[in-house]
Write a protein that holds these residues in place. Structure first.
Motif, PDB file in Angstrom:
ATOM      1  N   ILE A  39      -1.987  42.992 -21.547  1.00  0.00           N
ATOM      2  CA  ILE A  39      -2.016  43.511 -20.229  1.00  0.00           C
ATOM      3  C   ILE A  39      -1.914  45.154 -19.881  1.00  0.00           C
ATOM      4  CG2 ILE A  39      -0.497  43.626 -17.963  1.00  0.00           C
ATOM      5  CD1 ILE A  39       0.559  40.913 -18.832  1.00  0.00           C
ATOM      6  N   LEU A  40      -1.218  45.873 -20.637  1.00  0.00           N
ATOM      7  CA  LEU A  40      -1.228  47.289 -20.802  1.00  0.00           C
ATOM      8  C   LEU A  40      -2.646  47.661 -21.333  1.00  0.00           C
ATOM      9  CD1 LEU A  40       0.471  49.660 -20.045  1.00  0.00           C
ATOM     10  CD2 LEU A  40       1.146  49.835 -22.476  1.00  0.00           C
ATOM     11  N   VAL A  41      -3.354  47.139 -22.146  1.00  0.00           N
ATOM     12  CA  VAL A  41      -4.679  47.549 -22.890  1.00  0.00           C
ATOM     13  C   VAL A  41      -5.568  47.330 -21.358  1.00  0.00           C
ATOM     14  CG1 VAL A  41      -6.220  47.024 -24.264  1.00  0.00           C
ATOM     15  CG2 VAL A  41      -3.798  47.499 -25.022  1.00  0.00           C
ATOM     16  N   ALA A  42      -5.616  46.211 -21.014  1.00  0.00           N
ATOM     17  CA  ALA A  42      -6.543  45.675 -20.069  1.00  0.00           C
ATOM     18  C   ALA A  42      -6.387  46.712 -18.792  1.00  0.00           C
ATOM     19  CB  ALA A  42      -6.391  44.562 -19.610  1.00  0.00           C
ATOM     20  N   VAL A  43      -5.151  47.248 -18.216  1.00  0.00           N
ATOM     21  CA  VAL A  43      -5.210  47.942 -17.214  1.00  0.00           C
ATOM     22  C   VAL A  43      -5.644  49.199 -17.729  1.00  0.00           C
ATOM     23  CG1 VAL A  43      -3.182  49.216 -15.822  1.00  0.00           C
ATOM     24  CG2 VAL A  43      -3.128  46.624 -16.113  1.00  0.00           C
ATOM     25  N   LEU A  44      -5.264  49.738 -18.610  1.00  0.00           N
ATOM     26  CA  LEU A  44      -5.622  51.389 -19.038  1.00  0.00           C
ATOM     27  C   LEU A  44      -7.079  51.306 -19.277  1.00  0.00           C
ATOM     28  CD1 LEU A  44      -2.556  52.415 -21.372  1.00  0.00           C
ATOM     29  CD2 LEU A  44      -3.070  53.001 -19.011  1.00  0.00           C
ATOM     30  N   SER A  45      -7.705  50.322 -19.771  1.00  0.00           N
ATOM     31  CA  SER A  45      -9.174  50.450 -20.088  1.00  0.00           C
ATOM     32  C   SER A  45     -10.053  50.428 -18.921  1.00  0.00           C
ATOM     33  CB  SER A  45      -9.496  49.371 -21.043  1.00  0.00           C
ATOM     34  OG  SER A  45      -9.262  48.223 -20.528  1.00  0.00           O
TER      35      SER A  45
END
Length: 181
Positions: A39-45
């Motif tokens: 989830i964190l990777v998706a939001v940050l990307s």
């Protein structure tokens, strides 16, 4: 019997509703909320996509760097901390029960000997006392619902808005590519 040498056994009742009298609110401590990496990777990307577009616009317009101070990966991955307060109460059958309150409650919300009705749920992690979801203080008539920080409150509205714009921008680019063919 001596209470210090032979302490009374504490039960972890699964509930869902336990009615009894408050024996003791123990000293609170902090615990971290776990953050899922996908989830964190998706939001940050998706947020980074908007950041790149803003930086390109800023360099074209010579307006300087876009955006302000940002938090590092480690800070976001660590997750927010919340207060855990162990609560002990004696139910109608005389059994001493222990559960955890996650989040803050007003200082005078619970006093020893208050008659309460507690809604609990077992926690995902094994070896932890049940978590309090709701407390009805029958002595004072208060309804108490402790709140803990979430992933979304930890990331903040600015980063989530930027990620939302990134999703829209990515969708627009994909639609342009697919329609252009």
């Amino acid at each position: 019997m001596d209470g210090e040498l032979f302490p009374e056994r504490v039960a972890w009742r699964s509930g869902p509703i336990i009615t009894g009298h408050v024996v003791r609110l123990m000293e609170g401590y902090s615990r971290e909320v776990r953050i899922g990496q996908p989830i964190l990777v998706a939001v940050l990307s998706t947020a980074a996509l908007v950041k790149v577009v803003l930086l390109l616009l800023a360099s074209v317009l010579r307006a300087g760097a876009a955006g302000g101070a940002r938090r590092r990966w480690g800070e976001l991955r660590k997750g927010p901390e919340f207060l855990v307060t162990p609560l002990r109460l004696r139910d109608g059958g005389g059994v001493l029960c222990e559960m955890e309150i996650h989040g803050h409650l007003p200082q005078s919300a619970l006093e020893p000997d208050d008659h309460v009705q507690v809604t609990v749920r077992s926690q995902k992690a094994e070896g932890l006392a049940p978590r309090v979801e709701r407390i009805v203080n029958l002595t004072t008539g208060q309804l108490l619902t402790p709140r803990t920080p979430t992933l979304w409150s930890h990331l903040g509205p600015a980063l989530l808005l930027q990620a939302g714009l990134g999703v829209v921008l990515l969708g627009g680019i994909l639609a342009w590519v697919l329609i252009g063919r």
